[in-house]
Design an enzyme around this catalytic site. Structure first.
Site, short mmCIF file in Angstrom:
data_model
loop_
_atom_site.label_atom_id
_atom_site.label_comp_id
_atom_site.label_asym_id
_atom_site.label_seq_id
_atom_site.Cartn_x
_atom_site.Cartn_y
_atom_site.Cartn_z
N GLU A 311 -74.51 22.82 -18.23
CA GLU A 311 -73.32 23.58 -18.25
C GLU A 311 -72.86 24.04 -16.94
OE1 GLU A 311 -74.10 26.20 -22.16
OE2 GLU A 311 -75.47 26.69 -20.69
C1 ACM Z 1 -78.58 24.92 -22.54
O1 ACM Z 1 -79.02 25.34 -23.72
N1 ACM Z 1 -77.87 25.48 -21.82
C2 ACM Z 1 -79.63 23.72 -22.08
#
Ligand code: ACM
Length: 507
Positions: A311
């Site tokens: 992310e």
């Molecule tokens: C995640 O759940 N951002 C790895």
């Protein structure tokens, strides 16, 4: 249909015959053997029944009045064991881990009946399907003490999990002492999500966790999440991070939850993602990564260091690629194997042998499958953490008080009914196994953690340990076997969720 008590075992052994007879615990005079597992068995029986068996020797009585533990490398595959309860009671481990797992199985065969405590007769030959059986605990969004983590290790290693991934750093806090960058814990560990109190592990705390885990055959994998999820680094060292990037999703979600937006240099107490990035084009950033990885490697007897990589929405793709190629190489230079979330597979030149952790859905979306496949092209392999089945922080039902729903609502049956080799179009040999992550945005206490983790971690344990095609590898069998863990969890003071899907038993 398997009767509720006929096989009170989770995860299902490779092969097992369980009888109706029992050896009364009162008949057992002691435990024979010279492994640390002897004391672990004595402790386990004592906690469960109040009866503290002695250490004993062959001469102390007939074969069915002692429990004998020994190692024989030919007894089973690695981490495996054979177990007999009957005219004699014996566990033979292929190695120390196998003996420990045999002890866990024996503790599941220990049952209270109308005639008191007894060991259900059984003949078992067991070994794991996958070498990688992991759980993850996020100690950043909320912090958990050493004692709480140790309790978590007890409960998960009892299900034969052998890796504990600690998510040690994120936007909300930095949780591990790093001597060369002391402000990380002085300034960036004080708070948690929702403005709750923070905390951090001193190096001695961390060593205590690692050695407690090792005694229960769990390898600890430390994760430093980079280059995103790094707002906290900027609370300590503003020169290392960019200003927050406020994407539309973050702004809308923060407004919906009534959470503040991130402000550079100030602790962040919301749980929006994708707004932070370390400075990719500053050499100082790599000095920082090198120092942190070196100090973590010194604390880590296990082979892995996880560098995150998920992310990084605020990091341009070309910058991200440069960063993760260098970061994976820094881990290799420190003598460790890099592990990274699957997005890191977007970068062509990640260090060879980097292990990917797939956290997309069971039906991959976007570029997730290609990113995951790239780890295998680079000589690595994959850990499967499909979020819509294996994420322990999803709600059991839409009205469950804890947890999130972005990956779906995951009841126990959904957690159980998936197959890690069928998510990606890769050879089975590319799949190391399974890891079940617990993210702690909504889990403020260890009780909350336990509600989310148990019983669903047991489903992931069975997927990771048990043979894929045994007759009892069915939801109907699993739910009746899982039901028999209730008294064990109660004795261990585990605040498990009494899901209505499971016909929980009293003893
Ligand atoms: C995640 O759940 N951002 C790895």
């Amino acid at each position: 249909m398997v009767l509720p008590h006929s096989m009170p075992l989770v995860p299902l052994p490779h092969s097992a015959t369980v009888g109706d007879d029992r050896t009364p615990l009162a008949r057992i005079v002691g435990v024979i053997g010279d492994s640390p597992a002897v004391e672990q068995l004595i402790d386990g029986i004592s906690k469960r029944t109040g009866v503290r068996l002695a250490r004993s020797t062959e001469s102390d009585g007939p074969a069915d009045s002692t429990i004998s533990l020994r190692i024989d490398p030919d007894a089973a595959a690695a981490e495996g064991y054979t177990l007999t309860v009957g005219s004699s009671t014996e566990i033979v481990g292929a190695d120390e881990a196998g003996l420990y797992y045999g002890v866990q199985t024996l503790l599941q065969l220990l049952r209270e009946g109308d005639d008191g405590w007894g060991l259900t007769h059984a003949s078992i030959s067991d070994a794991p399907r996958f070498p990688r059986r992991g759980v993850m605990l996020d100690v950043t969004r909320h912090f958990f003490s050493v004692a709480e983590v140790e309790k978590f290790i007890d409960a998960t290693s009892a299900l034969k999990f052998n890796h504990l991934h600690l998510h040690l750093t994120d936007d909300q806090g930095w949780r591990i002492q790093i001597d060369s960058w002391p402000k990380l814990t002085e300034r960036a560990s004080l708070t948690a999500a929702g403005g709750d109190p923070g905390g951090f592990y001193s190096k001695d705390d961390y060593r205590a966790i690692v050695s407690y885990a090792a005694a229960r055959h769990m390898v600890v994998i430390p994760e430093i999440d980079l280059p995103g999820h790094t707002h906290a680094i900027g609370v300590a060292y503003p020169e290392l991070v960019e200003a927050p990037v406020l994407n539309d999703g973050l702004v809308a979600e923060s407004a919906r939850l009534g959470q503040p937006l991130p402000v550079k240099g100030e602790p962040y107490v919301g749980w929006g993602v994708g707004h932070s990035s370390v400075r990719i084009h500053e050499e100082r950033t790599y000095d920082f990564v090198r120092d942190v990885v070196r100090e973590l490697a010194e604390l880590t007897p296990g082979p892995y260091i996880h560098i995150g990589g998920d992310e990084s929405l605020g990091t341009p793709q070309a910058d991200f690629d440069v960063f993760v190629e260098r970061a994976t190489e820094i881990v290799v230079e420190a003598g460790k194997i890099p592990v990274a979330w699957h997005e890191v597979g977007a970068a062509a030149g990640i260090a060879e042998g980097t292990i990917g952790q797939y956290w997309g859905k069971t039906t991959p979306e976007g570029t997730h499958a290609e990113e995951a496949a790239h780890f295998v092209e680079r000589g690595g392999a994959l850990i499967m953490s499909a979020a819509d089945v294996a994420y322990l922080d999803m709600k059991y039902s839409s009205d469950f008080p804890l947890g999130l729903t972005w990956a779906g609502v995951v009841d126990v049956r959904k957690a159980y009914e998936w197959e890690p080799t069928e998510v990606l179009d890769l050879p089975d040999s590319a799949i190391l196994g399974v890891e079940a992550p617990l993210w702690s945005e909504t889990a403020r206490t260890i009780r909350d953690v336990e509600q989310l983790v148990f019983p669903r971690a047991a489903a992931q344990a069975e997927i990771a340990w048990s043979p894929r095609s045994a007759p009892e590898r069915t939801w109907e069998s699993f739910r009746s076997r899982l039901a028999t863990l209730a008294p064990l969890w109660e004795t261990a003071d585990i605040d498990f969720h009494r899901s209505e899907e499971i016909p929980w038993t009293d003893r």
